[in-house]
Every structure is written in C-alpha cells, then in structure tokens.
Design an enzyme around this catalytic site. Structure first.
Site, short mmCIF file in Angstrom:
data_model
loop_
_atom_site.label_atom_id
_atom_site.label_comp_id
_atom_site.label_asym_id
_atom_site.label_seq_id
_atom_site.Cartn_x
_atom_site.Cartn_y
_atom_site.Cartn_z
N HIS A 191 -3.02 -1.57 5.31
CA HIS A 191 -3.64 -2.14 4.11
C HIS A 191 -4.95 -2.81 4.46
O HIS A 191 -5.30 -2.94 5.63
CB HIS A 191 -2.69 -3.06 3.36
CG HIS A 191 -2.34 -4.34 4.06
ND1 HIS A 191 -1.60 -4.38 5.22
CD2 HIS A 191 -2.62 -5.64 3.76
CE1 HIS A 191 -1.43 -5.65 5.59
NE2 HIS A 191 -2.04 -6.42 4.72
N ASP A 224 -7.25 -9.10 8.69
CA ASP A 224 -6.48 -9.26 9.92
C ASP A 224 -5.80 -7.95 10.35
O ASP A 224 -5.14 -7.89 11.39
CB ASP A 224 -5.45 -10.40 9.81
CG ASP A 224 -4.44 -10.20 8.70
OD1 ASP A 224 -4.84 -9.90 7.55
OD2 ASP A 224 -3.23 -10.33 8.96
N HIS A 225 -6.01 -6.88 9.54
CA HIS A 225 -5.46 -5.57 9.88
C HIS A 225 -6.55 -4.52 10.15
O HIS A 225 -6.26 -3.49 10.74
CB HIS A 225 -4.52 -5.08 8.76
CG HIS A 225 -3.38 -6.02 8.54
ND1 HIS A 225 -2.09 -5.73 8.91
CD2 HIS A 225 -3.35 -7.28 8.03
CE1 HIS A 225 -1.32 -6.77 8.62
NE2 HIS A 225 -2.05 -7.72 8.09
N HIS A 245 2.49 -6.41 -1.76
CA HIS A 245 1.58 -7.34 -1.08
C HIS A 245 0.14 -7.00 -1.48
O HIS A 245 -0.65 -7.88 -1.82
CB HIS A 245 1.81 -7.17 0.43
CG HIS A 245 0.92 -8.00 1.30
ND1 HIS A 245 0.98 -9.37 1.36
CD2 HIS A 245 -0.03 -7.64 2.19
CE1 HIS A 245 0.10 -9.81 2.24
NE2 HIS A 245 -0.53 -8.79 2.76
FE FE Z 1 -1.57 -9.68 7.49
ZN ZN Z 2 -1.89 -8.63 4.54
#
Ligand code: FE
Ligand code: ZN
Length: 252
Positions: free
Chosen positions: A51, A55-56, A108
């Site tokens: 996603h 942070d990804h 999310h």
């Molecule tokens: Fe995350």
């Molecule tokens: Zn996330």
C-alpha cells in the site's frame, strides 16, 4: 521452504526479505538503506508493495535508481508513483521459484493488497499479529471482509505483516478476552521474545484465528466484553468489529 526474514526499519516497521537460492524478494521497502545493507550489490528478483504509505514505499526511489531492471509490483494507485507492474485482487505473479496470488484487502487504505504464496502471506498493514490496521480510508465492513478472507488461508500460512505491534496488541486482546488460554500462551511468548528484542513475526494463521480478537468477533467472551464496554450488545458482526476497532483506537 525459505523462511521469510524481517528487516527492522524505522521505529517498528519490518521490510520482509524472502530468499530461495539466488532468488530474493523484498516487500514494502519503506527505507532503502537497510535493504542495501542486507543485499549489497546483488539486486533482488522483485520488489512487492502492499500500500501507498510512506513507511512502505519511501525506499523505492533509491532502489529503483540503483536497480532499474528490478520489477516493482504495486497496487494501481497514483499515490505509489514508482512501479513497473500494477496488480489487483485475483492476479497471479510468477517470480523466480514462487507463485503469488494477489488478494484485495481494503480497510486500512482503499487500494491495499496482500500477496499469498510460498506458504506465507505478505499482508502489509491489514492484519497484524493479535491486531489489525487502523481504518484510515475503508469502512469496518470492508476491513472485516478483508480479515475474513485472510482468515480462510491454511493454518500453517506464515503471517508476514509490517509492524512490530504485537506486545501492545496483546494487552488489548487480553483485556477483551482474558479467558482465552491460547491467547495467554501467545502473550507470554510475545513478552519473552520482546524481552530479548526478537521479532514476534511471522505468526501463523492458525495462531491468529485462535488469538486475534479481530478474527474472533463471534467469541461469546468478546461479545460480552463489548456489551460491558458499550452498554449494549453489538447488533451483528460488523457492528461488533467496528466497536472493537474503535475501542482499540482509544486503548492505552
Ligand atoms: Fe505501516
Ligand atoms: Zn500503513
């Protein structure tokens, strides 16, 4: 079977690494530096993205410049500017010795996906061990459907989620289902792993089905805890899930 390795990043993120002979996969590189520290000059076979959160994906610009030939699989979302192949639920990917099925897991975020194959699932911030992601974009009904879908995977499937939230999740899980013996054992295991700074992941789907309150909204004890918390019984599974998620949001 190759065991997936969690590479710690930021405060509590894990970037997942999967190796089988010369083949290597990197999942959700929120930072390039720890990936390069682990792989050196050898490019991975592919990079998978679940996603769009920074942070990804924030390691992608550096990794894409360093290894422009490496395929980057990602959901079709303009908030993920770098990708070489856009994928969505139902797609099947063949990468080196592996075969992954893409599963849509909105909740999310609206475009979040999970990758299931090789005896594991890379599920990003949808399901966590003993918890689930916050509902930033989706509805409780969407997230519950996503978790229900993940919960149908075989019990020995390794759950490779992307945050080390398990100890905090265990405190909430114990508050809502204190009589769950399997949960008590998992919480003790988590405490001892964290005491030596070891990862609590991967978990297994069987363990999550037995212990994770967000997969257990039909548990009589959880329903009773929710009734005590709300002052009335939830009006069904979605209502129970929504109440559990918002209780957790404010739980310290
Ligand atoms: Fe995350
Ligand atoms: Zn996330």
């Amino acid at each position: 079977m190759a065991r997936p390795e969690p590479i710690p990043a930021y405060e509590d993120n894990y970037i997942w690494l999967l190796r089988d002979g010369p083949a290597t996969l990197v999942v959700d590189p929120g930072d390039a530096e720890p990936v390069i520290a682990r792989l050196g000059t050898t490019p991975p076979s592919a990079i998978l993205i679940t996603h769009h959160h920074g942070d990804h994906i924030d390691g992608l610009p550096t990794l894409h410049v360093r290894w422009p030939e490496v395929p980057i699989f990602a959901p079709d979302d303009p908030r993920i500017p770098i990708a070489t192949r856009r994928v969505s639920g139902g797609d099947v990917l063949e990468i080196g010795p592996w075969r992954f099925e893409v599963i849509a897991v909105p909740g999310h975020t609206q475009t979040q996906i999970a990758y299931h194959g090789a005896g594991l699932v890379f599920c990003g911030d949808s399901m966590f061990s003993l918890g689930c992601g916050r509902l930033f974009e989706g509805t409780p009904a969407q997230m519950l459907e996503s978790l229900d879908r993940l919960a149908t995977l075989p019990g020995d499937t390794l759950l490779c989620c992307t945050h080390e939230y398990t100890a905090a999740n265990a405190r909430f899980a114990l508050a809502v289902e204190p009589g769950n013996a399997a949960l008590g054992q998992r919480a003790a295991q988590v405490a001892s792993l964290r005491a030596s700074n070891a990862a609590t992941l991967p978990s297994t789907l069987a363990s999550e089905r037995a212990c994770n309150p967000f997969l257990r909204v039909d548990s009589p004890e959880i329903l009773q805890s929710l009734a005590n918390h709300l002052g009335h019984l939830p009006k069904g599974r979605v209502d129970a899930f929504a109440a559990l998620r918002s209780w957790k949001d404010g739980f310290r």
